[in-house]
Design an enzyme around this catalytic site. Structure first.
Site, mmCIF file in Angstrom:
data_model
loop_
_atom_site.group_PDB
_atom_site.id
_atom_site.type_symbol
_atom_site.label_atom_id
_atom_site.label_comp_id
_atom_site.label_asym_id
_atom_site.label_seq_id
_atom_site.Cartn_x
_atom_site.Cartn_y
_atom_site.Cartn_z
ATOM 1 N N LEU A 152 29.504 48.905 8.822
ATOM 2 C CA LEU A 152 28.503 47.973 9.340
ATOM 3 C C LEU A 152 28.286 46.778 8.416
ATOM 4 O O LEU A 152 27.154 46.366 8.150
ATOM 5 C CB LEU A 152 27.166 48.694 9.596
ATOM 6 C CG LEU A 152 27.214 49.893 10.550
ATOM 7 C CD1 LEU A 152 25.833 50.530 10.666
ATOM 8 C CD2 LEU A 152 27.739 49.494 11.911
ATOM 9 N N GLU A 171 26.141 47.487 18.021
ATOM 10 C CA GLU A 171 27.510 47.974 18.129
ATOM 11 C C GLU A 171 27.527 49.479 18.380
ATOM 12 O O GLU A 171 28.466 50.175 18.009
ATOM 13 C CB GLU A 171 28.299 47.632 16.863
ATOM 14 C CG GLU A 171 28.461 46.147 16.614
ATOM 15 C CD GLU A 171 29.491 45.842 15.536
ATOM 16 O OE1 GLU A 171 30.578 46.451 15.550
ATOM 17 O OE2 GLU A 171 29.199 44.998 14.667
ATOM 18 N N GLU A 200 15.655 19.693 6.200
ATOM 19 C CA GLU A 200 15.197 18.332 5.928
ATOM 20 C C GLU A 200 15.201 18.032 4.435
ATOM 21 O O GLU A 200 15.597 16.945 4.012
ATOM 22 C CB GLU A 200 13.783 18.125 6.494
ATOM 23 C CG GLU A 200 13.706 18.264 7.995
ATOM 24 C CD GLU A 200 13.335 19.664 8.458
ATOM 25 O OE1 GLU A 200 12.637 19.778 9.471
ATOM 26 O OE2 GLU A 200 13.744 20.637 7.788
#
Length: 331
Positions: free
Chosen positions: A202, A261, A50
């Site tokens: 990763l 994963e 906002e």
């Protein structure tokens, strides 16, 4: 609201512990479709959507309608409440998708706006917003992060040959898509066995400078040899113990969206405990046979009625491969 939802998606994986919110300010008397300001939650959670939209609109916010994907906050943080900012800017109407379950707001933002004479319309595109905000909502209401289980498997559900060879089951297009998936999560999680065997990076690669996700290793023993935290690798956290308690601890640290994963053992543990909210399957046109390593380890099921079930959300091709996105039905 559809525009605001698309903006909100830009913050996924980048704003935890805050929600990823989008905001569009519209004045029908203006040209260019009436949009006078737009914004989304910025990296690290500040500024809020906002505030970004109001700053972009300037004086044109007076009399505008604000479309916001989540109820404007009502509490004092590092910046003032967004509900107060909308009132001060002279916005005449606020349309929201969801009420914020955070007890510091929880309807108080809507109440403030109405008390100031601002028209409030609630529940527009609520289902779409809830799906987008699943991680934030689950953390606030259940004290757990959303978990996405990612699998890259053969047609017969195998992730490696019997000898452990897995690079590469899927093609380059699918592997690039995985990095986009990583970008939309706060953290990437693997088990200790995967970390020791593969030494995975990763991280998010090939998408320019980004805020790297937290790397989580589930193991009772220390895991050595992974890259240290730097510009290309996020913080490295190691957790252990029961998965429900471990995930609760990660939620306490602010995480809302975790991408798993790991190998078949960790996948099975999360599924058996009912902790997988979404499942993304990259399926390749290759068959590896029963002696190859399964994508999901034993679940100990004795009845089909006990099997984890998911609902297909979408499916699409990625080069020669297929990507399927499944979600666990709401209770």
């Amino acid at each position: 609201m559809d525009h605001a939802l698309r903006l909100a998606r830009r913050g996924l994986g980048n704003v935890w512990p805050n929600p990823a919110v989008g905001c569009v300010l519209v004045r029908p008397d203006e040209g260019g479709g009436g949009v006078v300001g737009r914004g989304w939650t910025q990296p690290g959670g500040r500024p809020h959507a906002e505030r970004m939209a109001l700053d972009a609109a300037g004086a044109a916010a007076q009399g505008a309608t604000a479309y916001v994907t989540l109820e404007p906050c009502a509490h004092q943080g590092r910046a003032g409440p967004c509900s107060d900012a909308l009132i001060a800017a002279g916005v005449s109407r606020v349309v929201t998708a969801l009420t914020d379950p955070d007890p510091r707001t929880a309807g108080q933002g809507h109440a403030k706006l109405r008390a100031a004479g601002v028209e409030v319309v609630e529940g527009v595109r609520a289902a779409e917003a809830a799906a987008l905000q699943r991680g934030f909502l689950k953390r606030v209401t259940e004290g757990l992060p959303m978990v996405t289980l990612k699998l890259a498997a053969s047609l017969d559900g195998r992730i490696a040959t019997a000898a452990g060879e897995s690079q590469w089951i899927t093609g380059a297009v699918a592997r690039r898509h995985v990095h986009l998936l990583r970008l939309q999560h706060d953290a990437i999680m693997v088990g200790g066995g995967t970390a020791r065997a593969d030494r995975p990076a990763l991280n998010v690669r090939g998408l320019g400078p980004v805020r790297q996700p937290v790397r989580i290793v589930v193991s009772d023993r220390p895991v050595m040899g992974l890259p240290p935290e730097d510009a290309d690798h996020g913080p490295l956290w190691q957790i252990s113990g029961g998965m429900h308690a471990a995930l609760s601890g990660l939620a306490d640290r602010g995480l809302t969206r975790i991408l798993c994963e790991g190998g078949g053992v960790l996948a099975a543990q999360l599924l058996a405990d009912g902790l997988v909210d979404e499942l993304v399957l990259y399926s390749a046109g290759i068959v590896l046979g029963a002696d190859a390593r399964p994508a999901i380890g034993p679940l100990g099921l004795t009845s089909l009625a006990d099997a984890p079930r998911f609902t297909l959300q979408r499916a699409f091709r990625l080069g020669p491969d297929l990507c399927q996105h499944w979600a666990r039905p709401a209770p």
